[in-house]
Enzyme design. Structure first.
Site, PDB file in Angstrom:
ATOM      1  N   LYS A 174     -10.542  -1.183  10.795  1.00  0.00           N
ATOM      2  CA  LYS A 174     -10.709  -2.354   9.939  1.00  0.00           C
ATOM      3  C   LYS A 174     -11.098  -3.598  10.740  1.00  0.00           C
ATOM      4  O   LYS A 174     -11.403  -4.641  10.156  1.00  0.00           O
ATOM      5  CB  LYS A 174      -9.428  -2.623   9.139  1.00  0.00           C
ATOM      6  CG  LYS A 174      -9.077  -1.506   8.158  1.00  0.00           C
ATOM      7  CD  LYS A 174      -7.835  -1.841   7.363  1.00  0.00           C
ATOM      8  CE  LYS A 174      -7.326  -0.652   6.564  1.00  0.00           C
ATOM      9  NZ  LYS A 174      -8.219  -0.246   5.474  1.00  0.00           N
ATOM     10  N   ASP A 188       3.179  -4.651   8.024  1.00  0.00           N
ATOM     11  CA  ASP A 188       1.934  -3.895   7.880  1.00  0.00           C
ATOM     12  C   ASP A 188       0.789  -4.886   8.028  1.00  0.00           C
ATOM     13  O   ASP A 188       0.521  -5.681   7.134  1.00  0.00           O
ATOM     14  CB  ASP A 188       1.909  -3.211   6.508  1.00  0.00           C
ATOM     15  CG  ASP A 188       0.584  -2.534   6.191  1.00  0.00           C
ATOM     16  OD1 ASP A 188      -0.379  -2.673   6.970  1.00  0.00           O
ATOM     17  OD2 ASP A 188       0.510  -1.865   5.143  1.00  0.00           O
ATOM     18  N   HIS A 203       0.866  -1.179   0.000  1.00  0.00           N
ATOM     19  CA  HIS A 203       0.000   0.000   0.000  1.00  0.00           C
ATOM     20  C   HIS A 203       0.900   1.225   0.000  1.00  0.00           C
ATOM     21  O   HIS A 203       2.038   1.190   0.465  1.00  0.00           O
ATOM     22  CB  HIS A 203      -0.858  -0.048   1.275  1.00  0.00           C
ATOM     23  CG  HIS A 203      -1.923   0.982   1.375  1.00  0.00           C
ATOM     24  ND1 HIS A 203      -1.657   2.289   1.743  1.00  0.00           N
ATOM     25  CD2 HIS A 203      -3.270   0.916   1.195  1.00  0.00           C
ATOM     26  CE1 HIS A 203      -2.788   2.975   1.781  1.00  0.00           C
ATOM     27  NE2 HIS A 203      -3.780   2.169   1.446  1.00  0.00           N
ATOM     28  N   GLN A 223      -4.420  -5.289   6.831  1.00  0.00           N
ATOM     29  CA  GLN A 223      -5.384  -6.186   6.204  1.00  0.00           C
ATOM     30  C   GLN A 223      -5.419  -7.573   6.837  1.00  0.00           C
ATOM     31  O   GLN A 223      -6.347  -8.337   6.584  1.00  0.00           O
ATOM     32  CB  GLN A 223      -5.068  -6.321   4.704  1.00  0.00           C
ATOM     33  CG  GLN A 223      -5.226  -5.038   3.920  1.00  0.00           C
ATOM     34  CD  GLN A 223      -6.650  -4.520   3.933  1.00  0.00           C
ATOM     35  OE1 GLN A 223      -7.608  -5.287   3.935  1.00  0.00           O
ATOM     36  NE2 GLN A 223      -6.806  -3.199   3.932  1.00  0.00           N
TER      37      GLN A 223
END
Length: 404
Positions: free
Chosen positions: A224, A198, A121, A201
């Site tokens: 999220k 990261d 990202h 997600q």
């Protein structure tokens, strides 16, 4: 027991109509919806204990402080950090990555290398480019293949003792690829470099164990995982957090201040300047509790069913191409219709009450690799259903008929 009807009843937003159609929310990779347990917790905080933390001797301040630190311990237990002071509250994944990238200015010099991957990202690209610009270090990129998987032989070839930090995502937001981060971490540590993961997600789909992974940093966002926006976590190993300089200066992060010199507070407060998002941190803990009550093994198994069903049904549409076909995938399907711009499909789906994400998903290098302007991305959560996927398939077919 995984009771989808009971779970859906926890999410009041799913009961509404959009453009006269029942809402089908498939934009979960951008932000998840919130259960009533989280919504009520926000109201309860402001109704009963709203006060600044860590500073007051009065009752409300002490209650708010206790609740905030209970939430920090909830996160520590959830990710299996060794120490509670290794858990930093942030505004989200982006803030956490920037904190580390800024701090590594002290450990990176000209001729050194910073490594990321082709699947990142923008939030895990730009801060490292900025670090390289400040220091003269070189940015090295692990390439990907047509399936959306990292080419590990190239990673092995590129990795050397020139690399000072490697930053990769656990799961790709654009393609759903689950990266082999355990392998990457072991290899990186063998050359003496640090690793940042990261986890924006991954945390909605699985429960990371930072000690088992042995990562040096792990960042994720609250919004999220059914928590409030503007919340997040940066896990850092104690040895690294003690070495990194503070990212921001102000109140709360100090031990002593004189006009001659300031000394800094101990962990974790050294990195938490100013009044934090108190309600957000407390409620993020409640969101994690909610997800753990459902069980991440149950969530993963159900979402895998949705992924397999959605992939099968969408693949039946002539002219539809799926991008991201890795063997290990989360419940994300990015696709396009031949000869049709993804934005146009998204507009028609919205008229049918179906929320998907269209565009480059803050991953322009991935789109450039495939030679496309963007994709239509349907990202499934544990509160979605196969019937909703049927609605998506019907909507895509209608869009194809209208736009062809």
């Amino acid at each position: 027991m995984f009771d989808i009807n009971k779970i859906r009843a926890d999410f009041p937003i799913l009961n509404q109509q959009v453009n006269g159609k029942p809402l089908v929310y498939f934009d979960n990779a951008a932000s998840s919806q919130k259960p009533v347990q989280v919504i009520d917790a926000i109201s309860e905080y402001y109704s009963t204990i709203n006060a600044n933390i860590h500073r007051g001797v009065h009752t409300l301040s002490q209650k708010a402080t206790d609740a905030y630190e209970v939430a920090r311990e909830t996160v520590r237990a959830h990710i299996n950090a060794k120490h509670t002071h290794e858990v930093l509250f942030t505004s989200g994944t982006t803030f956490g990555i920037n904190l580390v990238a800024n701090g590594f200015t002290a450990f990176v010099k000209s001729g050194d290398q910073v490594m990321i991957s082709a699947l990142e990202h923008h939030s895990n690209i730009v801060p490292w480019q900025m670090l390289c610009e400040r220091t003269g270090a070189d940015l090295v990129v692990i390439p990907m293949n047509e399936n959306g998987e990292l080419i590990l032989t190239e990673f092995d070839r590129l990795l050397s003792d020139k690399v000072k930090i490697v930053a990769v995502n656990h799961i790709s937001n654009a393609l759903g690829t689950i990266n082999p981060i355990k392998y990457i971490i072991e290899k990186v540590h063998a050359v003496g470099a640090a690793v940042l993961i990261d986890g924006a997600q991954s945390t909605p789909h699985l429960r990371p164990d930072v000690q088992a992974l042995d990562c040096d940093f792990y960042a994720f966002s609250g919004h999220k995982i059914c928590g409030p926006t503007g919340t997040g976590i940066l896990y850092g190993k104690e040895e690294w957090l003690r070495k990194l300089p503070p990212y921001q200066g102000g109140g709360e992060m100090i031990a002593t201040v004189t006009f001659a010199k300031t000394t800094y507070a101990d962990l974790p407060h050294k990195f938490e300047a100013g009044t934090p998002h108190i309600e957000g941190g407390i409620v993020l803990g409640k969101a994690i509790d909610y997800l753990n009550q459902i069980g991440f093994e149950n969530i993963a198994a159900y979402e895998q069913e949705l992924l397999e069903y959605g992939t099968t049904e969408l693949s039946k549409i002539e002219g539809l191409k799926i991008y991201g076909t890795a063997q290990e995938k989360a419940s994300v399907i990015s696709f396009n219709l031949a000869g049709i711009h993804p934005y146009d499909v998204g507009v028609i789906l919205d008229k049918l009450g179906i929320a998907v994400r269209t565009g480059h998903h803050c991953t322009q290098p991935i789109m450039d690799y495939f030679g496309i302007p963007g994709t239509i991305r349907a990202s499934f959560a544990f509160y979605n259903t196969k019937e909703e996927i049927d609605s998506l398939v019907a909507g895509v077919k209608k869009a194809q008929q209208m736009l062809s």
